[in-house]
Structures are given as structure tokens and as C-alpha cells.
Design a protein around this motif. Structure first.
Motif, PDB file in Angstrom:
ATOM      1  N   PHE B   7       8.464 -13.770  16.842  1.00  0.00           N
ATOM      2  CA  PHE B   7       9.684 -13.019  16.554  1.00  0.00           C
ATOM      3  C   PHE B   7       9.489 -12.234  15.267  1.00  0.00           C
ATOM      4  O   PHE B   7       8.644 -12.590  14.441  1.00  0.00           O
ATOM      5  CB  PHE B   7      10.860 -13.983  16.423  1.00  0.00           C
ATOM      6  N   THR B  11      14.686 -11.576  12.775  1.00  0.00           N
ATOM      7  CA  THR B  11      15.459 -12.185  13.854  1.00  0.00           C
ATOM      8  C   THR B  11      16.354 -13.348  13.395  1.00  0.00           C
ATOM      9  O   THR B  11      17.540 -13.340  13.693  1.00  0.00           O
ATOM     10  CB  THR B  11      14.524 -12.633  14.986  1.00  0.00           C
ATOM     11  N   PRO B  12      15.806 -14.357  12.673  1.00  0.00           N
ATOM     12  CA  PRO B  12      16.704 -15.453  12.281  1.00  0.00           C
ATOM     13  C   PRO B  12      17.874 -14.963  11.434  1.00  0.00           C
ATOM     14  O   PRO B  12      19.000 -15.458  11.584  1.00  0.00           O
ATOM     15  CB  PRO B  12      15.799 -16.391  11.486  1.00  0.00           C
ATOM     16  N   TRP B  13      17.649 -13.983  10.588  1.00  0.00           N
ATOM     17  CA  TRP B  13      18.733 -13.477   9.734  1.00  0.00           C
ATOM     18  C   TRP B  13      19.797 -12.766  10.555  1.00  0.00           C
ATOM     19  O   TRP B  13      20.974 -12.785  10.200  1.00  0.00           O
ATOM     20  CB  TRP B  13      18.171 -12.547   8.654  1.00  0.00           C
ATOM     21  N   LEU B  14      19.359 -12.154  11.658  1.00  0.00           N
ATOM     22  CA  LEU B  14      20.325 -11.507  12.555  1.00  0.00           C
ATOM     23  C   LEU B  14      21.313 -12.540  13.101  1.00  0.00           C
ATOM     24  O   LEU B  14      22.519 -12.320  13.146  1.00  0.00           O
ATOM     25  CB  LEU B  14      19.554 -10.843  13.700  1.00  0.00           C
TER      26      LEU B  14
END
Lengths: 289, 296
Positions: B7, B11-14
Motif C-alpha cells: 500500500f 493509505t493508513p492516514w486516509l
């Protein structure tokens, strides 16, 4: 299952347990029964009878003296219908959006390795020990600066990020979403957003419905925050509206009990329909985790 | 590990963004503000001054604060010794396969937890009223010597609050105990049975050690929750802003609320809040140390 030695307890000990269960069950239910009876009695009968007014009808109750006029008064003369609409609106919006927020956040923390993950996790979960009352004043100040006091949004927005919800969903993601499925979807060229909505959310559906019910009931029952933030009576949810009846109609106990019944009944019904989800959601964090 | 499509680092922050935005605005920022406010004093609208540790000095010498501490600690002790045994007792009664209607009883015991505190306060103040309240009128009809004007709300403030809290919470904690009891391996109990252990010994030496982790969590929840007691006394005694007769209902959080929203001194309220936070953190750490010592 083979019979366990403890199962065949003597009849007396079983009767004793039934007896205790019935006594405690009655003690639990009596306030509800009393409230129900009070809400359909006239103001005069409230003072002279404990449950239903005695008379010559079936079971020695004066059925013809019972009345629904309190309920009529609540919905016709008092803004209870409006308050109920407010409660339904606030609890629905808050619970749906909070569930999505917490599920997405929990997914982000559980299923990705990235710099700052530990810091973010401990910062959020660390706030569990902060007493909610400490935040009341400064939150109100923030809402005031954002121009959100006495707006529905001023009540809704702060409820959308409960630490408890993030914890539950992070736990659910770790326990029940296998990393291979996400990997496989990525290899197939599935977008990250689609993976979340079409693969991850269906897997944790039990937790989604559990958290939806838990937060719906929590928001419905919230008293202090709406009392501080929503100042116009037309925006009051049921908790604030019914409690304010006590100040205005303090001597009319039948009316107040009818109002309380109206405010409790919807969540009671919801709970009865979804009790399994509700209880498993509550206990999943503590017992399995 | 096999090579896989990875990823992007965003992505995780999204996924975290919506949560963090709300959390930052309505939890992290107000929390930081409260830390600043605790060292300030508010004189009327928009006039504040830095006062250093003065608020904290005031708190520790404020007789009303100590009244609130005394009431809160009294309530917490009473809540712990009533709610935990009641919840565990109900769970033990329901954890027997030979009892019919267990699901119905579990449902009945749990229902009070669904009722909001505002509604509990309304119901219980009417139940406990002089003469017309259900408690006095039934006690009087059962035992004619009972005074129908027994002043529960006027003179027995703590017992009234403790009773309401017990009614509200016993079934809630019961479900946790029940879930824990159902995870106790049946073989352990059977083995103890064969060894000739009586019911108390089986409970003390087999069941209790197995459910200890849940017991610890429940104790933590009951104590930290009770130390934050607010809405119940505040709404029971709404006409006196939660003070109750002779300040007997005044709790730490009620006092915090009164200073913040009635007196309008957010600085002093924040100082009270931080003192309470320290107590809560202290208790949580103490309990963790004690459980760790118990395990090793």
C-alpha cells in the motif's frame, strides 16, 4: 455433552435459586411496572393506589378509570413529538457516522504498519482515563469559537470519535480479518477504499451492528451534552425535554411517568430486538481481548 | 515472506483521517486547552490571567472540594461493595445449566442498563418520595409501623443514590461475569468436584482464579466510573444544582461542573478536573501493579 457432577443438584438448591432469581427479577422490574401503572392512572388515582386503582372490574381493578390522557397531553400540548424526532435524528446520524469513523480508524491502526502507529494508538487509547467532565468546558469553548453552539452539528461532531469505539474495532480487525484476504485483493488490483467497504466491513458485520446499537442507545440517553450545547427548546432531545417537564409539571407525577415511558420505550424495543448483538459487542473487548 | 503489492504510505492516514480530525478538534485540543486553563483564572467574560499553581493550591484548601471528595469516595466504596458482589452473584445464579429461563432472567437483569441516567433519576426520585413514593407506600403497607413519610431523599442521600446505581449497574456488570464464567473450563470444575471440594472451595480455588482478569477490569470500571459520579446526584437534586441537602450529594465532578458552567471559572474547573485525572491514573496504575504482583 456428558453430564457433569455439579448438574444434578438437589431439588431444594434449585428451588432456592429459582426463588432468588424471581425475587431479584421482581426488584428489577418493579420500577418499570410502577411507572407503567402510574402513566395510565389519573392524577387523583396516582395518590390513592399503588399500582392500578382498585374497583369492581376484572381482578379487582377499576379498568374504566384508566386513561391515556397523559399521552395525549404529551403529544398534543407539549413538544414531545418534536423532541422524539430530534432524538431519532441525532442518535441515527451520530451512531452511523461514529461507527464508520471508528471502523475506518480501527482498520487503519490494525491492518497497516506505518511510522507513528504506536504513538497515535497510545495517544487515543490513553484518553480513556481522562474524565469526560474535564473536557466539557474546553469543548464548549471550541464549539463556541466554531459557531456551533445551539446547532445540531455542535452536538453531533464531538460524539463521532469515541476512544472506546476505536478500541473495539481495532480489536475486531486484529481478531477476525485475515491479512491474506487484503493481500489477495490488492494483488487482484482492488482499490484500498473498495477493499475496506466490500471485503473488510462485511467480515466485521457483527461488530458493526453491535456498535451501532450501543452508540444509538448511548446518544439517545445522553443528557449533559445536549443540555449544554442545544439551548433552544425546539432542538431538545427527549432526555432534556422530559427532564424539563419535572420542573414545569412537578406535581403531575402521572404525566412525568408517561413522558419517561415514552422516552424509554423506543430504546427498550431496539434493545429487545438486538440484545444479542448489543451484549456480545459490550463483552467482546473485555473477555476475549 | 512472499513479495506482495504494497500500500502507499498515505493509505493508513486516509482511513484514520476522519477519526483523527474529530479526535483532534474535540478531544486533543480541548484537553490541551484544559491544561493551559488550569493555570489561569477567569474574571468575567474574556478576562483571564496566568496564576501559576494558585488554582491547585485553592483546590487543596477548598472545604467544598473536600466535602465533594468525601461524598465521592464514600459512594465509590459503597458502589464497589454492592455492585461487584451483586453482579457476580447474579452471574453465578445464572451460570447453571440446570436452571430454566436463564436467557429471560439475563434479559430482565440487564434492562435497567438501557435506561438513561436522566430517566433513572426521574423514576427513582418519584419512587423514593415521601408518602406517594412506591418504596415508602409498600413498606408501610407491609409493615404498618413504617413511617410513610420516611425521608429517603431528604436525609438518606447516599443510600438513595447507591440504591439507584445498584439497580442500574448490577445487570450490566453481570453480563461480563457471565461471559467469563462460561469460559471457565468445565473439566477444572469437574476435577475439583471429584477431589471432594465443596461449592465454596470450588468457587474460591477454581472459578475465582479463572475469572480474575474480568474481575480486575470490572473493579477498574466500577471505581473509575464511580469516582466520576455526576449525572445521577446532579439530576436527583437538580433544584439545588446537585448539592443536595447540606451538600450531601455534592461530588467532585458536580463541583467541577458547577465551577465551570455556573460560576464560569473554567480555570478552576480544569484544575479540579486534572486533580481527578491524577487520582484516576493513580488508581489504574496501582491496580495494574497489584494484578501483576498477583500473577507473578
Amino acid at each position: 455433552m456428558s453430564p457433569r457432577p455439579g448438574d444434578r443438584a438437589s431439588l431444594t438448591s434449585r428451588l432456592l435459586i429459582y426463588g432468588l432469581l424471581v425475587v431479584f427479577g421482581l426488584m428489577t422490574l418493579l420500577p418499570f411496572i410502577w411507572m407503567l401503572c402510574a402513566s395510565i392512572k389519573t392524577k387523583g388515582d396516582f395518590y390513592t393506589s399503588q399500582f392500578l386503582p382498585p374497583g369492581h372490574g376484572f381482578l379487582g381493578v377499576a379498568w374504566d378509570r384508566l386513561t391515556l390522557s397523559q399521552f395525549a397531553q404529551l403529544f398534543r400540548d407539549l413538544p414531545v413529538a418534536r423532541a422524539m424526532l430530534n432524538s431519532v435524528f441525532l442518535a441515527s446520524v451520530c451512531s452511523v457516522v461514529a461507527t464508520l469513523c471508528c471502523a475506518a480508524g480501527g482498520y487503519g491502526l490494525a491492518k497497516f504498519r506505518f511510522r507513528g502507529r504506536e504513538t497515535v494508538t497510545s495517544a487515543i487509547l490513553g484518553t480513556v482515563v481522562v474524565p469526560t467532565a474535564l473536557l466539557l468546558g474546553p469543548s464548549f469553548e471550541t464549539l463556541f469559537h466554531l459557531g456551533l453552539v445551539d446547532h445540531y452539528a455542535g452536538f453531533i461532531l464531538p460524539t463521532l470519535a469515541p476512544a472506546f469505539g476505536l478500541y473495539l474495532f481495532r480489536q475486531a480487525m486484529v481478531n477476525s480479518v485475515p491479512p491474506d484476504i487484503i493481500e489477495a485483493a490488492r494483488i487482484d488490483g482492488c482499490g484500498e477504499i473498495r477493499i475496506f467497504f466490500q471485503i473488510v466491513l462485511p467480515i466485521i458485520r457483527p461488530m458493526l451492528s453491535a456498535f451501532l446499537v450501543i452508540s444509538f442507545i448511548g446518544i439517545w440517553n445522553n443528557f449533559i451534552t445536549p443540555q449544554i450545547v442545544l439551548q433552544s427548546p425546539e432542538r431538545y432531545p427527549l432526555s432534556v425535554a422530559i427532564f424539563s417537564l419535572r420542573g414545569l409539571y412537578g406535581d403531575d407525577n402521572s404525566l412525568i411517568m408517561a413522558g419517561t415511558l415514552v422516552a424509554i420505550a423506543p430504546v427498550m424495543l431496539l434493545f429487545l430486538l438486538l440484545q444479542r448483538e448489543f451484549i456480545s459487542g459490550l463483552t467482546s473487548g473485555a473477555v476475549k481481548g | 515472506m512472499k513479495a506482495s503489492r504494497s500500500f502507499s504510505e498515505w493509505t493508513p492516514w486516509l482511513f484514520l483521517a476522519p477519526y483523527l480530525l474529530i479526535f483532534g478538534t474535540f478531544v486533543a485540543w480541548p484537553l490541551t486547552r484544559s491544561l493551559v486553563l488550569a493555570f489561569e483564572q477567569t474574571y468575567g467574560p474574556k478576562t483571564t490571567a496566568f496564576v501559576g499553581l494558585l488554582n491547585f493550591q485553592f483546590v487543596l484548601h477548598d472545604p467544598l472540594f473536600w466535602t465533594a471528595v468525601r461524598n465521592t469516595v464514600l459512594f465509590t466504596l459503597a458502589a464497589a461493595v454492592t455492585q461487584i458482589p451483586a453482579a457476580l452473584g447474579l452471574a453465578l445464579l445464572l451460570n447453571r445449566p440446570d436452571i430454566r429461563g436463564r436467557r429471560l432472567f439475563r434479559l430482565i437483569f440487564f434492562t435497567p442498563s438501557i435506561v438513561g441516567l436522566a430517566f433513572v433519576a426521574i423514576i427513582f426520585t418519584l419512587l423514593l418520595e415521601k408518602r406517594t413514593g412506591f418504596v415508602n407506600s409498600s413498606l408501610h403497607s407491609l409493615f404498618p409501623v413504617w413511617d410513610p413519610d420516611f425521608p429517603w431523599l431528604e436525609s438518606y442521600v447516599m443510600p438513595s443514590l447507591i440504591a439507584a446505581a445498584l439497580w442500574l449497574s448490577a445487570g450490566f456488570y453481570m453480563v461480563y461475569f457471565l461471559a467469563a464464567l462460561q469460559n471457565v473450563p468445565a473439566e477444572l470444575i469437574d476435577a475439583a468436584h471429584i477431589d471432594g471440594a465443596g461449592p465454596w472451595q470450588r468457587f474460591r480455588h477454581v472459578t475465582l482464579p479463572e475469572i480474575r482478569p474480568v474481575l480486575n477490569i470490572i473493579t477498574l470500571l466500577v471505581v473509575t466510573g464511580s469516582l466520576q459520579l455526576f449525572e445521577l446526584p446532579y439530576l436527583f437534586y437538580n433544584d439545588t444544582a446537585g448539592n443536595g441537602p447540606e451538600n450531601h450529594a455534592l461530588t467532585i465532578v458536580t463541583y467541577l461542573y458547577q465551577t465551570g458552567f455556573r460560576t464560569g471559572d473554567l480555570g478552576y474547573a480544569s484544575a479540579i478536573g486534572w486533580v481527578l485525572t491524577l487520582v484516576l491514573v493513580g488508581f489504574a496504575l496501582l491496580q495494574r501493579r497489584m494484578t501483576q504482583r498477583g500473577e507473578s
